[in-house]
Design a protein around this motif. Structure first.
Motif: not given
Length: 442
Positions: A111-138
């Motif tokens: 359950a903890t791992l699932m929440s970490v992965l979900a939060a990571r996915c959500k955070a990356i999407q939020q950053v990319q929404a405001s900074n479209p040029g940033q890749s996931e690797a960055e």
């Protein structure tokens, strides 16, 4: 249910299982029901008082079986086989009775791992929404998660598997994380160019059953747009008792919450529950961009959800909710509350014995069913006591470290533990203590 009734009901259940399998080909292999059919057949809440076993068994046919796909039917030809044999079923019964914990990756850890992965996915999407040029690797190297220095080791493992940095937040005198220290760390990390995205708060830590201050942590996480997961693996069961619910204040700020009924709610291992505030945050992590054709079906988007496989790491899962349903009905809310309260009272009884002996000290507040104590003096003295306890094989304890001190954990575990067992355990501990203190250099 006592041992005598268990014998009788166990034989009846074996008969039911044997008849079910012997006549399974007479049942429709695939259910003729719609998703949600259960809503009109079961109450919205668990019964307050225990119900009759006969009524529960009747409802297996009335409520459960109409919705079952019979994987062991000779007319089932879908997917791949699901193995079954009478010897395996007997072994599974014995496995349930022994209740061994293999400490493999499962339940609250997942359950903890699932929440970490979900939060990571959500955070990356939020950053990319405001900074479209940033890749996931960055973005990934900048993400930082947080948890208590008292948190279970599985939390740190979740960050390792998720490929994100996890920082441990120092705790206060009650071994709980507060808002002040957490906010200070966030400010420092943001100034350093990091992106705080996740906090795992604990209600009932493993070492001392400490409770993080989620009424302080939750608003900070919400303001910073961080995911807050609550790990209440042990203590979560106690929240069925009104007197313990104030410890749950602040749960409304959480994005996900987990507790393990197999720890304290009279349900055999394994059975772990997880709630999420927004289901799409979890589903989005594992949802296939192109769903395999063999997994598609007409109800897969029921209630804006998706296949259960998208809620977890494995594609399949055991029918764990069935045993939880049995427990709820056979004990009722009052019976489950009585179990929790009895074990808390036993912990308080042991605490009073420790406090009455000036050679010992209590090391953390006793809130639920765990007592942390030690012999006064050096760590080596308590370490020696534990060594003698372990060698005696009469009782079994494990240690922890609190504020640099070697501490013994006395957890009320078994359903059958009673006052006489507590008294006997204390007599054994004090006898070993007396022998140690009589030795030279002690």
């Amino acid at each position: 249910m006592d041992a005598a009734e268990f014998r009788r009901r166990g034989k009846e259940m074996v008969d039911y299982m044997a008849n079910y399998l012997a006549n399974i080909e007479q049942r429709p292999v695939y259910p003729d029901v719609k998703p949600g059919y259960l809503r009109s057949l079961i109450p919205t809440e668990a019964p307050l008082e225990p119900e009759n076993y006969e009524d529960v068994i009747k409802d297996v046919e009335r409520v459960i079986m109409p919705g079952v796909t019979h994987w062991h039917s000779p007319y089932f030809y879908a997917y791949f086989p699901t193995a079954s044999s009478y010897p395996a079923m007997l072994a599974d019964m014995l496995c349930g009775a022994i209740g061994g914990m293999g400490f493999t990756w499962s339940t609250a850890s997942e359950a903890t791992l699932m929440s970490v992965l979900a939060a990571r996915c959500k955070a990356i999407q939020q950053v990319q929404a405001s900074n479209p040029g940033q890749s996931e690797a960055e973005i990934l190297p900048k993400l930082v998660a947080y948890t208590s220095e008292q948190a279970h080791s599985s939390v740190e493992r979740a960050s390792l598997i998720g490929g994100v940095l996890m920082k441990k937040v120092p705790t206060d005198d009650n071994y709980a994380v507060g808002g002040g220290m957490f906010k200070k760390m966030l400010e420092e990390d943001k100034a350093a160019g990091l992106i705080p995205f996740y906090l795992c708060a604990t209600l009932g830590t493993t070492p001392s059953c400490g409770f993080d201050h989620i009424t302080e942590l939750g608003p900070i996480c919400n303001k910073e747009n961080m995911w807050m997961h609550i790990d209440a693996a042990y203590a979560g069961s106690a929240f069925i008792c009104p007197e313990f619910r104030p410890l749950l204040n602040g749960v409304e700020f959480a994005d996900s919450f987990n507790f393990n009924p197999h720890k304290w709610l009279l349900t055999n291992f394994d059975c772990s529950t997880m709630w999420v505030k927004k289901r799409d945050d979890i589903i989005g992590v594992f949802k296939h961009s192109d769903q395999p054709f063999y997994l598609k079906h007409e109800h897969q988007d029921y209630n804006h959800s998706s296949l259960l496989q998208n809620w977890q790491i494995p594609h399949g899962r055991r029918f764990r909710s069935l045993k939880l349903w049995f427990v709820f009905r056979m004990y009722g809310i009052q019976g489950l509350q009585a179990h929790i309260r009895k074990q808390v009272a036993l912990a308080k009884e042991f605490e009073s014995l420790v406090r009455a002996d000036k050679r010992f000290e209590i090391c953390a507040e006793v809130i639920m069913g765990l007592v942390c104590f030690r012999l006064k003096g050096s760590n080596q003295l308590t370490e020696l006591l534990l060594k003698r306890i372990t060698e005696s094989r009469e009782i079994h304890l494990v240690p922890c470290h609190l504020s640099g001190r070697f501490v013994l954990r006395f957890a009320i575990c078994a359903r059958t533990t009673d006052s006489r067992h507590i008294q006997q355990a204390w007599r054994h501990i004090t006898q070993l203590t007396f022998e140690i203190l009589q030795e030279p250099n002690h």
